[in-house]
Design a protein around this motif. Structure first.
Motif, mmCIF file in Angstrom:
data_model
loop_
_atom_site.group_PDB
_atom_site.id
_atom_site.type_symbol
_atom_site.label_atom_id
_atom_site.label_comp_id
_atom_site.label_asym_id
_atom_site.label_seq_id
_atom_site.Cartn_x
_atom_site.Cartn_y
_atom_site.Cartn_z
ATOM 1 N N TYR A 115 0.802 -1.227 0.000
ATOM 2 C CA TYR A 115 0.000 0.000 0.000
ATOM 3 C C TYR A 115 0.840 1.286 0.000
ATOM 4 O O TYR A 115 0.519 2.219 -0.731
ATOM 5 C CB TYR A 115 -0.991 -0.001 1.165
ATOM 6 C CG TYR A 115 -1.928 1.165 1.144
ATOM 7 C CD1 TYR A 115 -2.948 1.238 0.208
ATOM 8 C CD2 TYR A 115 -1.785 2.224 2.031
ATOM 9 C CE1 TYR A 115 -3.801 2.308 0.166
ATOM 10 C CE2 TYR A 115 -2.629 3.299 1.999
ATOM 11 C CZ TYR A 115 -3.648 3.344 1.059
ATOM 12 O OH TYR A 115 -4.486 4.418 1.012
ATOM 13 N N PRO A 116 1.905 1.402 0.791
ATOM 14 C CA PRO A 116 2.705 2.633 0.722
ATOM 15 C C PRO A 116 3.322 2.882 -0.659
ATOM 16 O O PRO A 116 3.621 4.024 -1.004
ATOM 17 C CB PRO A 116 3.794 2.423 1.774
ATOM 18 C CG PRO A 116 3.186 1.471 2.740
ATOM 19 C CD PRO A 116 2.337 0.562 1.919
ATOM 20 N N PHE A 117 3.501 1.825 -1.461
ATOM 21 C CA PHE A 117 4.031 2.046 -2.804
ATOM 22 C C PHE A 117 3.057 2.825 -3.676
ATOM 23 O O PHE A 117 3.468 3.469 -4.637
ATOM 24 C CB PHE A 117 4.417 0.720 -3.470
ATOM 25 C CG PHE A 117 5.730 0.193 -2.995
ATOM 26 C CD1 PHE A 117 6.920 0.749 -3.430
ATOM 27 C CD2 PHE A 117 5.785 -0.847 -2.084
ATOM 28 C CE1 PHE A 117 8.138 0.276 -2.990
ATOM 29 C CE2 PHE A 117 6.998 -1.334 -1.632
ATOM 30 C CZ PHE A 117 8.174 -0.769 -2.085
ATOM 31 N N ILE A 118 1.770 2.773 -3.340
ATOM 32 C CA ILE A 118 0.801 3.606 -4.045
ATOM 33 C C ILE A 118 1.115 5.078 -3.774
ATOM 34 O O ILE A 118 1.056 5.915 -4.687
ATOM 35 C CB ILE A 118 -0.639 3.244 -3.633
ATOM 36 C CG1 ILE A 118 -0.956 1.809 -4.045
ATOM 37 C CG2 ILE A 118 -1.644 4.215 -4.242
ATOM 38 C CD1 ILE A 118 -2.275 1.290 -3.523
ATOM 39 N N ASN A 119 1.490 5.403 -2.542
ATOM 40 C CA ASN A 119 1.892 6.769 -2.219
ATOM 41 C C ASN A 119 3.172 7.158 -2.957
ATOM 42 O O ASN A 119 3.320 8.303 -3.393
ATOM 43 C CB ASN A 119 2.083 6.920 -0.714
ATOM 44 C CG ASN A 119 0.794 6.764 0.044
ATOM 45 O OD1 ASN A 119 -0.287 7.005 -0.489
ATOM 46 N ND2 ASN A 119 0.888 6.348 1.289
ATOM 47 N N VAL A 120 4.086 6.209 -3.104
ATOM 48 C CA VAL A 120 5.315 6.470 -3.865
ATOM 49 C C VAL A 120 4.964 6.763 -5.326
ATOM 50 O O VAL A 120 5.537 7.673 -5.940
ATOM 51 C CB VAL A 120 6.296 5.279 -3.759
ATOM 52 C CG1 VAL A 120 7.475 5.452 -4.688
ATOM 53 C CG2 VAL A 120 6.763 5.103 -2.330
ATOM 54 N N ILE A 121 4.019 6.019 -5.875
ATOM 55 C CA ILE A 121 3.587 6.254 -7.260
ATOM 56 C C ILE A 121 2.991 7.650 -7.390
ATOM 57 O O ILE A 121 3.302 8.382 -8.349
ATOM 58 C CB ILE A 121 2.585 5.162 -7.705
ATOM 59 C CG1 ILE A 121 3.287 3.811 -7.798
ATOM 60 C CG2 ILE A 121 1.925 5.526 -9.026
ATOM 61 C CD1 ILE A 121 2.341 2.635 -7.957
ATOM 62 N N ILE A 122 2.165 8.052 -6.433
ATOM 63 C CA ILE A 122 1.576 9.399 -6.448
ATOM 64 C C ILE A 122 2.684 10.453 -6.385
ATOM 65 O O ILE A 122 2.671 11.429 -7.144
ATOM 66 C CB ILE A 122 0.586 9.583 -5.278
ATOM 67 C CG1 ILE A 122 -0.606 8.651 -5.408
ATOM 68 C CG2 ILE A 122 0.139 11.034 -5.148
ATOM 69 C CD1 ILE A 122 -1.577 8.977 -6.500
ATOM 70 N N LEU A 123 3.658 10.266 -5.505
ATOM 71 C CA LEU A 123 4.768 11.226 -5.405
ATOM 72 C C LEU A 123 5.579 11.279 -6.690
ATOM 73 O O LEU A 123 6.013 12.358 -7.113
ATOM 74 C CB LEU A 123 5.675 10.864 -4.226
ATOM 75 C CG LEU A 123 5.105 11.107 -2.830
ATOM 76 C CD1 LEU A 123 6.067 10.595 -1.769
ATOM 77 C CD2 LEU A 123 4.801 12.573 -2.616
ATOM 78 N N ASN A 124 5.784 10.146 -7.346
ATOM 79 C CA ASN A 124 6.521 10.144 -8.610
ATOM 80 C C ASN A 124 5.725 10.795 -9.734
ATOM 81 O O ASN A 124 6.313 11.425 -10.613
ATOM 82 C CB ASN A 124 6.936 8.726 -8.980
ATOM 83 C CG ASN A 124 8.115 8.265 -8.153
ATOM 84 O OD1 ASN A 124 9.041 9.023 -7.896
ATOM 85 N ND2 ASN A 124 8.081 7.030 -7.702
#
Length: 138
Positions: free
Chosen positions: A78-87
């Motif tokens: 789930y935190p990788f979704i936040n990483v995708i948003i930040l990217n």
């Protein structure tokens, strides 16, 4: 039902808190997250506004698409979704907002999530509900 200006005010409070969190983390993690704080912090505000918009629109779609992976990893993905948003925001803002490194961007995304939850519980929710305590109701 909330009126339109109340929804805008609520969103503005969230965006301002996101801005302060991003500025704080950009000072702490100088080599991982670079945020242009020029123009009196307007770039930070624009970045936060974009993250807020993407969290309300794109994040639910990404969550639905990655639900099997998230379930198989017991929520670790789930935190990788936040990483995708930040990217995505990194791509949109170019030199005004940069994220470096996948591991540290994961750490920063987790910290942003934690700080957002803390800010929401400690500052935003009491502010939005008028800080009504049970003792005020008696």
């Amino acid at each position: 039902m909330k009126k339109m200006y109340e929804k805008v005010f609520d969103s503005l409070i969230y965006i301002i808190c996101y801005t302060l969190i991003l500025i704080l983390l950009s000072y702490i993690f100088k080599h991982t997250i670079q945020l242009d704080t020029g123009m009196f912090g307007l770039w930070a505000f624009f970045v936060s506004m974009t993250i807020y918009f993407l969290n309300k629109t794109v994040k639910p779609i990404l969550f639905s698409l990655t639900l099997p992976i998230t379930a198989m990893t017991l929520g670790i993905f789930y935190p990788f979704i936040n990483v995708i948003i930040l990217n995505i925001v990194d791509i949109l803002y170019g030199s005004h907002f940069n994220i470096n490194g996948i591991f540290m961007s994961f750490v920063v995304a987790c910290l942003i999530s934690i700080l957002n939850v803390l800010t929401d519980q400690i500052i935003i929710q009491p502010l939005l509900r008028g800080d009504k305590h049970e003792s005020d109701l008696i």
